[in-house]
Write an enzyme that holds these catalytic residues in place. Sequence first.
Site, PDB file in Angstrom:
ATOM      1  N   ASP A   1      43.718  -9.769   3.906  1.00 16.76           N
ATOM      2  CA  ASP A   1      42.863  -9.913   2.731  1.00 16.76           C
ATOM      3  C   ASP A   1      42.880 -11.399   2.354  1.00 16.76           C
ATOM      4  O   ASP A   1      43.864 -11.899   1.797  1.00 16.76           O
ATOM      5  CB  ASP A   1      43.425  -9.031   1.605  1.00 16.76           C
ATOM      6  CG  ASP A   1      42.718  -9.265   0.270  1.00 16.76           C
ATOM      7  OD1 ASP A   1      41.894 -10.209   0.176  1.00 16.76           O
ATOM      8  OD2 ASP A   1      42.992  -8.504  -0.665  1.00 16.76           O
TER       9      ASP A   1
ATOM     10  N   LYS B   1      34.311 -15.858  -4.719  1.00 18.03           N
ATOM     11  CA  LYS B   1      35.554 -16.591  -5.013  1.00 18.03           C
ATOM     12  C   LYS B   1      35.591 -17.927  -4.273  1.00 18.03           C
ATOM     13  O   LYS B   1      36.512 -18.715  -4.448  1.00 18.03           O
ATOM     14  CB  LYS B   1      36.773 -15.746  -4.610  1.00 18.03           C
ATOM     15  CG  LYS B   1      36.954 -14.507  -5.481  1.00 18.03           C
ATOM     16  CD  LYS B   1      38.264 -13.854  -5.202  1.00 18.03           C
ATOM     17  CE  LYS B   1      38.319 -12.416  -5.661  1.00 18.03           C
ATOM     18  NZ  LYS B   1      38.578 -12.279  -7.099  1.00 18.03           N
TER      19      LYS B   1
ATOM     20  N   CYS C   1      44.736  -6.236 -11.490  1.00 14.37           N
ATOM     21  CA  CYS C   1      44.490  -5.255 -10.413  1.00 14.37           C
ATOM     22  C   CYS C   1      45.645  -5.238  -9.422  1.00 14.37           C
ATOM     23  O   CYS C   1      45.434  -5.151  -8.203  1.00 14.37           O
ATOM     24  CB  CYS C   1      43.174  -5.534  -9.689  1.00 14.37           C
ATOM     25  SG  CYS C   1      41.748  -5.376 -10.732  1.00 14.37           S
TER      26      CYS C   1
ATOM     27  N   GLN D   1      41.913 -14.641  -1.724  1.00 12.24           N
ATOM     28  CA  GLN D   1      42.474 -15.796  -2.441  1.00 12.24           C
ATOM     29  C   GLN D   1      42.811 -16.960  -1.522  1.00 12.24           C
ATOM     30  O   GLN D   1      43.102 -18.050  -2.008  1.00 12.24           O
ATOM     31  CB  GLN D   1      43.738 -15.372  -3.221  1.00 12.24           C
ATOM     32  CG  GLN D   1      43.488 -14.370  -4.321  1.00 12.24           C
ATOM     33  CD  GLN D   1      42.589 -14.898  -5.429  1.00 12.24           C
ATOM     34  OE1 GLN D   1      42.408 -16.106  -5.597  1.00 12.24           O
ATOM     35  NE2 GLN D   1      41.996 -14.003  -6.194  1.00 12.24           N
TER      36      GLN D   1
ATOM     37  N   HIS E   1      46.459  -6.626  -4.043  1.00 13.71           N
ATOM     38  CA  HIS E   1      45.433  -6.277  -5.040  1.00 13.71           C
ATOM     39  C   HIS E   1      45.079  -4.798  -4.818  1.00 13.71           C
ATOM     40  O   HIS E   1      45.174  -4.294  -3.691  1.00 13.71           O
ATOM     41  CB  HIS E   1      44.220  -7.166  -4.765  1.00 13.71           C
ATOM     42  CG  HIS E   1      43.124  -7.081  -5.769  1.00 13.71           C
ATOM     43  ND1 HIS E   1      42.192  -6.076  -5.765  1.00 13.71           N
ATOM     44  CD2 HIS E   1      42.801  -7.900  -6.793  1.00 13.71           C
ATOM     45  CE1 HIS E   1      41.338  -6.285  -6.748  1.00 13.71           C
ATOM     46  NE2 HIS E   1      41.685  -7.374  -7.392  1.00 13.71           N
TER      47      HIS E   1
HETATM   48  N1  PMP Z   1      41.959  -9.007  -2.923  1.00 14.03           N
HETATM   49  C1  PMP Z   1      42.415 -10.023  -3.679  1.00 14.03           C
HETATM   50  C2  PMP Z   1      43.683 -10.718  -3.277  1.00 14.03           C
HETATM   51  C3  PMP Z   1      41.701 -10.413  -4.812  1.00 14.03           C
HETATM   52  O1  PMP Z   1      42.172 -11.406  -5.573  1.00 14.03           O
HETATM   53  C4  PMP Z   1      40.504  -9.733  -5.150  1.00 14.03           C
HETATM   54  C5  PMP Z   1      39.709 -10.103  -6.386  1.00 14.03           C
HETATM   55  N2  PMP Z   1      40.462 -10.375  -7.511  1.00 14.03           N
HETATM   56  C6  PMP Z   1      40.068  -8.712  -4.319  1.00 14.03           C
HETATM   57  C7  PMP Z   1      40.811  -8.372  -3.225  1.00 14.03           C
HETATM   58  C8  PMP Z   1      38.799  -7.975  -4.597  1.00 14.03           C
HETATM   59  O2  PMP Z   1      37.717  -8.817  -4.419  1.00 14.03           O
HETATM   60  P1  PMP Z   1      36.234  -8.323  -4.805  1.00 14.03           P
HETATM   61  O3  PMP Z   1      36.334  -7.805  -6.205  1.00 14.03           O
HETATM   62  O4  PMP Z   1      35.420  -9.563  -4.701  1.00 14.03           O
HETATM   63  O5  PMP Z   1      35.846  -7.278  -3.835  1.00 14.03           O
END
Ligand code: PMP
Length: 426
Positions: A220, A246, A384, A223, A143
Site C-alpha cells: 500500500d 495524495k 482509519c 503514503q 489503514h
Molecule cells: N492506505 C493508506 C496508508 C492511506 O493513508 C490511505 C488514505 N488515508 C488509504 C490507504 C486509502 O486511500 P484512498 O482513500 O485514497 O483510497
Amino acid sequence: MTLSSIPAQAVSRSAGAGLELRSDATQLRSDFPVLAREVHGRRLVYLDNAATSLKPQSVIDAVTEYYSEGSANVHRGVHLLSQEATTAYDAAREKARGFLGAAQASEVIFAHGTTSAINLVARSWGDAHVGAGDEILVTVMEHHSNFVPWQMLAQRVGATLRVVPLDPTGAVDLGAYVRLLTARTRLVAVSHASNVLGTVAPVSEIVRLAHAKGARVLVDGAQSAPHLPIDVRQLGCDWFVCSGHKMLGPTGVGLLYGPLEVLDEMPPYEGGGGMIGQVSLEGTSYATAPSRFEAGTPPIASVLGLGAAIDYWNGLDRPTVFEQEANLMAYAEERLTTVPGLRIAGHAAQRVSVIAFTLGDIHPHDIGTVLDTEGVAIRAGHHCAQPLMRFLGLQSTARASFSFYNTRDDVDALVMGLARVRRMFA
Ligand code: PMP
C-alpha cells in the site's frame, strides 16, 4: 531508505532538453492556488497532506481542459475528440509506468484509488487463490483500506488473518514477521509508509522473505508515493497501489501495478464495457490487462489530471525536495518537543513526514478545532487505523503531515497554535 539518506546527487538536476529541475519551496508554493487563500482571516497553514495533497495549477488546468476542450469518451470513438482523449489517456498510463518504474504500461491499471485497488486484488486474486486454512498477513499499522478487505476475504473463504506487531519504536517487528510467515501464508499486505506514525516498512526485505515462502505481497503506497522514490521492480512486490489525490492529482483515480504474470493470474473483478474480448449469449471472453480490470468508462478527467501531476513530479528535483522535507520534519519534531505535555507517537528510524501526537489529556478534536481558528489545518481522530490505535493504547491522536511546499513558518504557526490550545485547555 530514510528520507534524509536519499543521495541528492543520485539523480541529475536537469530534466533533459535544458529544463532545470525545481526545488525551491517558496517558489513551488506559488504553483498551488489554495495556498493563497485565507482561513478564518489567517494565512492557510495546510498540514493535512496525508489525507490529501494540494493540487498545482497545472493539474487543475489539465482537468479543466479535458472538460472544456474535448470531453469525449476513450477507446470507442472514431471521431477526433475521442481519438484525442484516447491518446491522452494512454499517455497518462505511460507517465504512471515511469513514475512507478514498471517495465510495461500494461502493468498499470487505473483504479479509483488505493481502496478500490486493494478491493480489486482481494476480490479477484484473493477469491481465486486464497482458501480455507490459508493465512493472510498484515501489519498492525495498516489503514483500514489495507485491513478490512483482507478481513472480509478471510471471512469469505475461511482463511485466517494474522497481524504483525510493531517494535517499541514503531517500526515493523521483522522478527515477529518471520515467525508469523509460514508455508500457509498466501499473501502479505503491508503499508510502505504508515499514515499515522510515518513508519517506512522494509518492503524489499518483507517481499524477499514472503517470496521464499511462496506468498505474494501487496504494498500500500498511498503514503509513500508522495514522499519516497518509487521503484516497483526494485521493491519486487506483486502489487503496488496508490491514490492520485495524495500525490498532487485529482480524486477518483489511483494506480494498481502488478507484473503481467501476476495480472494474468487474476480473473476479472467487475464486468462491463471495455473489459471483454467477445460477448455472446453463451459466454464472454475477457481482455488482457489492463483493460480486463477497467470495466466501464474510466475517470478520464482524473486520469489526465494524474498525468499532469506526474509531469509536475518530473519537473521537481525530487532528491532535493525530499531532503528538504526530511529537514523540515526534523525541525518540526524539535519544535514540537518543546511544547509541554506533547507526546509524539512512533520514532521509527525510517519515516515519512507524518507526526501523530497527543497533548496532555486534551481531546485531539479540541486541538484540531482551535488550530483551525488559527488557520492551521491538521487531522484528529483514529486516522482509519483503529487496530493501530488499540495497539498504541490510544483512542485518537492529532496528526500534522507535511509536503514539500510546507515551510518552517508553517511549523512555527503550528507550535504557536498549540500554545494557544494549552492556554485554553491545559
Ligand atoms: N492506505 C493508506 C496508508 C492511506 O493513508 C490511505 C488514505 N488515508 C488509504 C490507504 C486509502 O486511500 P484512498 O482513500 O485514497 O483510497
